[in-house]
Design a protein around this motif. Structure first.
Motif, mmCIF file in Angstrom:
data_model
loop_
_atom_site.group_PDB
_atom_site.id
_atom_site.type_symbol
_atom_site.label_atom_id
_atom_site.label_comp_id
_atom_site.label_asym_id
_atom_site.label_seq_id
_atom_site.Cartn_x
_atom_site.Cartn_y
_atom_site.Cartn_z
ATOM 1 N N ALA A 43 65.433 5.036 46.225
ATOM 2 C CA ALA A 43 66.364 5.946 46.882
ATOM 3 C C ALA A 43 65.605 7.093 47.540
ATOM 4 N N TYR A 44 66.119 7.521 48.699
ATOM 5 C CA TYR A 44 65.471 8.586 49.459
ATOM 6 C C TYR A 44 66.562 9.386 50.153
ATOM 7 N N GLY A 45 67.371 10.082 49.334
ATOM 8 C CA GLY A 45 68.501 10.835 49.873
ATOM 9 C C GLY A 45 69.537 9.889 50.454
ATOM 10 N N ILE A 46 69.924 10.127 51.716
ATOM 11 C CA ILE A 46 70.895 9.247 52.376
ATOM 12 C C ILE A 46 70.204 7.999 52.947
ATOM 13 N N TYR A 47 68.911 7.903 52.752
ATOM 14 C CA TYR A 47 68.127 6.752 53.198
ATOM 15 C C TYR A 47 67.568 6.021 51.973
ATOM 16 N N SER A 48 66.779 4.992 52.234
ATOM 17 C CA SER A 48 66.079 4.283 51.167
ATOM 18 C C SER A 48 64.686 3.905 51.661
ATOM 19 N N LYS A 49 63.733 3.872 50.720
ATOM 20 C CA LYS A 49 62.387 3.403 51.028
ATOM 21 C C LYS A 49 62.270 1.945 50.577
ATOM 22 N N VAL A 50 61.883 1.088 51.493
ATOM 23 C CA VAL A 50 61.685 -0.327 51.190
ATOM 24 C C VAL A 50 60.187 -0.614 51.196
ATOM 25 N N VAL A 51 59.649 -1.050 50.059
ATOM 26 C CA VAL A 51 58.239 -1.432 49.987
ATOM 27 C C VAL A 51 58.168 -2.914 50.315
ATOM 28 N N TYR A 52 57.587 -3.214 51.461
ATOM 29 C CA TYR A 52 57.648 -4.547 52.077
ATOM 30 C C TYR A 52 56.277 -4.923 52.619
ATOM 31 N N HIS A 53 55.746 -6.056 52.176
ATOM 32 C CA HIS A 53 54.394 -6.461 52.592
ATOM 33 C C HIS A 53 53.391 -5.328 52.341
ATOM 34 N N ASN A 54 53.537 -4.655 51.192
ATOM 35 C CA ASN A 54 52.649 -3.554 50.801
ATOM 36 C C ASN A 54 52.700 -2.364 51.750
ATOM 37 N N GLN A 55 53.765 -2.270 52.523
ATOM 38 C CA GLN A 55 53.977 -1.114 53.399
ATOM 39 C C GLN A 55 55.320 -0.479 53.076
ATOM 40 N N LEU A 56 55.463 0.792 53.398
ATOM 41 C CA LEU A 56 56.702 1.517 53.112
ATOM 42 C C LEU A 56 57.490 1.709 54.397
ATOM 43 N N PHE A 57 58.778 1.315 54.350
ATOM 44 C CA PHE A 57 59.678 1.470 55.484
ATOM 45 C C PHE A 57 60.897 2.281 55.037
ATOM 46 N N VAL A 58 61.314 3.233 55.848
ATOM 47 C CA VAL A 58 62.507 4.019 55.552
ATOM 48 C C VAL A 58 63.670 3.443 56.355
ATOM 49 N N VAL A 59 64.737 3.032 55.657
ATOM 50 C CA VAL A 59 65.891 2.425 56.322
ATOM 51 C C VAL A 59 67.109 3.333 56.179
ATOM 52 N N ASN A 60 68.043 3.176 57.109
ATOM 53 C CA ASN A 60 69.212 4.051 57.177
ATOM 54 C C ASN A 60 70.351 3.539 56.294
ATOM 55 N N GLU A 61 70.052 3.290 55.036
ATOM 56 C CA GLU A 61 71.070 2.845 54.080
ATOM 57 C C GLU A 61 70.826 3.516 52.744
ATOM 58 N N ARG A 62 71.903 3.926 52.084
ATOM 59 C CA ARG A 62 71.782 4.425 50.716
ATOM 60 C C ARG A 62 71.483 3.269 49.776
ATOM 61 N N ILE A 63 70.884 3.589 48.651
ATOM 62 C CA ILE A 63 70.496 2.539 47.716
ATOM 63 C C ILE A 63 71.717 1.799 47.163
ATOM 64 N N ALA A 64 72.854 2.480 47.033
ATOM 65 C CA ALA A 64 74.062 1.812 46.535
ATOM 66 C C ALA A 64 74.522 0.736 47.509
ATOM 67 N N ALA A 65 74.422 1.009 48.804
ATOM 68 C CA ALA A 65 74.806 0.016 49.807
ATOM 69 C C ALA A 65 73.865 -1.179 49.772
ATOM 70 N N LEU A 66 72.566 -0.929 49.612
ATOM 71 C CA LEU A 66 71.601 -2.020 49.552
ATOM 72 C C LEU A 66 71.811 -2.875 48.307
ATOM 73 N N SER A 67 72.174 -2.237 47.214
ATOM 74 C CA SER A 67 72.428 -2.974 45.980
ATOM 75 C C SER A 67 73.540 -4.002 46.174
ATOM 76 N N ALA A 68 74.537 -3.643 47.000
ATOM 77 C CA ALA A 68 75.649 -4.554 47.269
ATOM 78 C C ALA A 68 75.272 -5.636 48.281
ATOM 79 N N LEU A 69 74.326 -5.350 49.168
ATOM 80 C CA LEU A 69 73.953 -6.282 50.227
ATOM 81 C C LEU A 69 72.931 -7.325 49.784
ATOM 82 N N LEU A 70 72.050 -6.956 48.850
ATOM 83 C CA LEU A 70 70.968 -7.844 48.438
ATOM 84 C C LEU A 70 71.459 -8.886 47.437
#
Length: 203
Positions: A122-149
């Motif tokens: 979680a990163y406030g209103i965003y989320s950090k995704v650790v992907y291929h050993n890199q960090l990406f900030v996406v415009n989704e809250r962690i609660a929304a991602l939990s429902a999507l994954l």
């Protein structure tokens, strides 16, 4: 991106030669594009773009398009249409299983393959995704991602963390480890994780 064909013939040729997941059909630049939907061909999900309300009605009457977006197109609306179209494709072909998701990053939309995601923080209103050993900030809250994954692969283990179960390298009662990263297990999440911890054999 597989290609940007400029005719129905070129589109059909591309569909025959490539494995296409999604078609975005801009009927303003190619008014005859709707003829593609009338060909009675096995098509991947199609999203129709146009500034014409009449073409919207026509596309719905054909009954093939997964979604229609009236211009101007926003990234948020496009992202919704893409995820909706792919979800419909999964429902229609239940023997297949999507292994990726599209997420908004700033002003662009990025594809993330599930198997390459290590964890999400979680990163406030965003989320950090650790992907291929890199960090990406996406415009989704962690609660929304939990429902999507997919729940078969991703588990929320803390109010601030989701882990990819296939990436866990070690664990104990308090932490999941993904190589050198320590992912805490939240107290309020522990009751839901007891079955998983027992299965993994944590003591």
């Amino acid at each position: 991106m597989a290609g940007i064909p400029t005719s129905i013939e070129a589109t059909i040729a591309l569909l025959m030669s490539e494995d296409i997941d999604l078609i975005i059909l801009n009927v303003d630049s190619s008014p005859s594009g709707l003829d593609l939907l009338k060909q009675n061909l096995p098509l991947p999900p199609v999203i129709v773009l146009s500034s014409s309300h009449q073409l919207a009605v026509e596309s719905y009457e054909i009954g093939v398009a997964a979604d229609y977006i009236l211009k101007p197109v926003t990234l948020q609306r496009l992202l919704l249409a893409i995820n909706r179209a792919l979800a419909q494709q999964l429902t229609r072909t239940s023997f297949q299983q999507l292994d990726y998701i599209f997420l908004k990053m700033g002003r662009k939309i990025q594809r993330f393959d599930f198997q390459a995601i290590d964890y999400i923080e979680a990163y406030g209103i965003y989320s950090k995704v650790v992907y291929h050993n890199q960090l990406f900030v996406v415009n989704e809250r962690i609660a929304a991602l939990s429902a999507l994954l997919p729940a078969r692969q991703f588990v929320r283990v803390h109010k601030s963390y989701i882990v990819n179960l296939s990436k866990i390298t070690s664990y104990d009662r308090n932490f999941f480890h993904i190589d050198a990263e320590k992912i805490p297990i939240g107290v309020s999440f522990r009751p839901k994780l007891e079955g998983l911890l027992n299965f993994l054999g944590a003591s």
